[in-house]
Scaffold this motif. Sequence first.
Motif, PDB file in Angstrom:
ATOM      1  N   UNK A 182       4.876   2.700  16.257  1.00 35.81           N
ATOM      2  CA  UNK A 182       3.824   3.125  17.169  1.00 35.81           C
ATOM      3  C   UNK A 182       3.576   4.629  17.046  1.00 35.81           C
ATOM      4  N   UNK A 183       4.663   5.412  17.035  1.00 38.44           N
ATOM      5  CA  UNK A 183       4.520   6.859  16.891  1.00 38.44           C
ATOM      6  C   UNK A 183       3.886   7.214  15.547  1.00 38.44           C
ATOM      7  N   UNK A 184       4.313   6.512  14.496  1.00 42.11           N
ATOM      8  CA  UNK A 184       3.753   6.772  13.161  1.00 42.11           C
ATOM      9  C   UNK A 184       2.277   6.435  13.101  1.00 42.11           C
ATOM     10  N   UNK A 185       1.913   5.280  13.669  1.00 44.35           N
ATOM     11  CA  UNK A 185       0.511   4.860  13.610  1.00 44.35           C
ATOM     12  C   UNK A 185      -0.392   5.799  14.402  1.00 44.35           C
ATOM     13  N   UNK A 186       0.043   6.191  15.607  1.00 52.44           N
ATOM     14  CA  UNK A 186      -0.763   7.098  16.427  1.00 52.44           C
ATOM     15  C   UNK A 186      -0.924   8.444  15.713  1.00 52.44           C
ATOM     16  N   UNK A 187       0.169   8.955  15.131  1.00 55.04           N
ATOM     17  CA  UNK A 187       0.103  10.231  14.413  1.00 55.04           C
ATOM     18  C   UNK A 187      -0.799  10.126  13.194  1.00 55.04           C
ATOM     19  N   UNK A 188      -0.666   9.026  12.442  1.00 57.13           N
ATOM     20  CA  UNK A 188      -1.489   8.825  11.245  1.00 57.13           C
ATOM     21  C   UNK A 188      -2.965   8.728  11.601  1.00 57.13           C
ATOM     22  N   UNK A 189      -3.277   7.910  12.611  1.00 61.41           N
ATOM     23  CA  UNK A 189      -4.672   7.744  13.021  1.00 61.41           C
ATOM     24  C   UNK A 189      -5.251   9.060  13.531  1.00 61.41           C
ATOM     25  N   UNK A 190      -4.479   9.782  14.347  1.00 66.99           N
ATOM     26  CA  UNK A 190      -4.961  11.048  14.886  1.00 66.99           C
ATOM     27  C   UNK A 190      -5.184  12.072  13.785  1.00 66.99           C
ATOM     28  N   UNK A 200     -13.404  11.095   2.738  1.00 66.22           N
ATOM     29  CA  UNK A 200     -13.371   9.689   2.338  1.00 66.22           C
ATOM     30  C   UNK A 200     -11.939   9.206   2.094  1.00 66.22           C
ATOM     31  N   UNK A 201     -11.079  10.083   1.558  1.00 66.03           N
ATOM     32  CA  UNK A 201      -9.679   9.706   1.364  1.00 66.03           C
ATOM     33  C   UNK A 201      -8.992   9.463   2.708  1.00 66.03           C
ATOM     34  N   UNK A 202      -9.265  10.305   3.689  1.00 65.02           N
ATOM     35  CA  UNK A 202      -8.670  10.128   5.015  1.00 65.02           C
ATOM     36  C   UNK A 202      -9.145   8.832   5.661  1.00 65.02           C
ATOM     37  N   UNK A 203     -10.423   8.519   5.492  1.00 65.02           N
ATOM     38  CA  UNK A 203     -10.955   7.255   6.007  1.00 65.02           C
ATOM     39  C   UNK A 203     -10.273   6.064   5.343  1.00 65.02           C
ATOM     40  N   UNK A 217      -7.253   6.017   3.946  1.00 67.10           N
ATOM     41  CA  UNK A 217      -5.857   5.932   4.389  1.00 67.10           C
ATOM     42  C   UNK A 217      -5.762   5.368   5.807  1.00 67.10           C
ATOM     43  N   UNK A 218      -6.721   5.718   6.649  1.00 67.94           N
ATOM     44  CA  UNK A 218      -6.744   5.178   8.012  1.00 67.94           C
ATOM     45  C   UNK A 218      -6.916   3.665   7.996  1.00 67.94           C
ATOM     46  N   UNK A 219      -7.802   3.172   7.150  1.00 71.30           N
ATOM     47  CA  UNK A 219      -7.988   1.729   7.026  1.00 71.30           C
ATOM     48  C   UNK A 219      -6.753   1.054   6.446  1.00 71.30           C
ATOM     49  N   UNK A 220      -6.127   1.692   5.461  1.00 74.55           N
ATOM     50  CA  UNK A 220      -4.957   1.096   4.804  1.00 74.55           C
ATOM     51  C   UNK A 220      -3.816   0.881   5.787  1.00 74.55           C
ATOM     52  N   UNK A 279       3.999   5.614   5.182  1.00 76.36           N
ATOM     53  CA  UNK A 279       4.334   7.030   5.191  1.00 76.36           C
ATOM     54  C   UNK A 279       3.313   7.893   4.453  1.00 76.36           C
ATOM     55  N   UNK A 280       2.744   7.381   3.349  1.00 79.34           N
ATOM     56  CA  UNK A 280       1.750   8.179   2.620  1.00 79.34           C
ATOM     57  C   UNK A 280       0.518   8.478   3.470  1.00 79.34           C
ATOM     58  N   UNK A 281      -0.076   7.488   4.170  1.00 80.20           N
ATOM     59  CA  UNK A 281      -1.178   7.822   5.083  1.00 80.20           C
ATOM     60  C   UNK A 281      -0.766   8.795   6.183  1.00 80.20           C
TER      61      UNK A 281
END
Length: 311
Positions: free
Chosen positions: A32-40, A65-68, A70-73, A281-283
Amino acid sequence: MSPENWTQITEFVLLGFPSSHILQILMFLGLMATYVTTATGNLLIIVLCWMDRRLHTQMYFFLRNLSFLELLLVSVVVPRMLVILVTGDQSISFAGCITQSYLYFLLGTTDFFLLAVMALDRYVAICRPLHYEVLMSGPVCSRLVLASWLAGFLWVLCPTILMASLPFCGPNGIDHFFCDSWPLLRLSCGDTHLLELVAFVLSTSVLLGSLALTSASYICILATVLRAPTAAERRKAFSTCTSHLTVVVIVYGSSIFLYIRLSEAQSMLLSKGVSVLSCILTPLLNPFIFTLRNDKVKQALREAVWPRPVA
């Protein structure tokens, strides 16, 4: 079992989760912490590159576009994992599993093409600066990004169709935390040789082909940078590439380990660990890699957080 006695299973069970309740809670909190940090982090880069006029250049267009991507991935894999950890229901429908597998490999393949395009952009910027605005104009950049997505879509379409047409008659336990193709293949009771060959050829060609283009770009960049007359000019020229090069090393290193397989005796635990690096972890690391090493992004972030007072 003869083909006439096959019974197509309708769902799979993801077995790659800890059985201990304490470990499940810790895994949930970490994810959860990883996903919230990655999305933010990735959303922040997208917004900054969109809103700040100083970042309306080709390099930051590709970064957005790369950030978008990675967010989807990470969104294809992690939310489902969180639901499983909360509900305890590790089952996933056949259609849901095939869809998750397709989206994961679609986004991963597009990532390879986009990283190669970003390397090409840096090559033109450093090695042919006088022609940069012509060769990498706005329409050209948009077409390159669109081509990356289209190539990713088409590249994994045939293996996914072949995968969906395979018979699965049991068992239905996937030894992974998402619907990866190789554990899924082991569950089929049909002939998988054609699909394994197609998947190997396509995955090898996209990995090595895009890596060759990226490597060739950086070899030319390195040769150009080394010819710069002063150390300051060499540092300035190469500083624009270090963030992208760091991501390239992480993405290609983990992916080559995972999908160019020389032995089926590979440790499944180690493979799952590298999968975590590749799709989680990469995203997470990308926003930090690109912001901590990029003065323009850091300046835009500072001004967004602490706006300058209006005189």
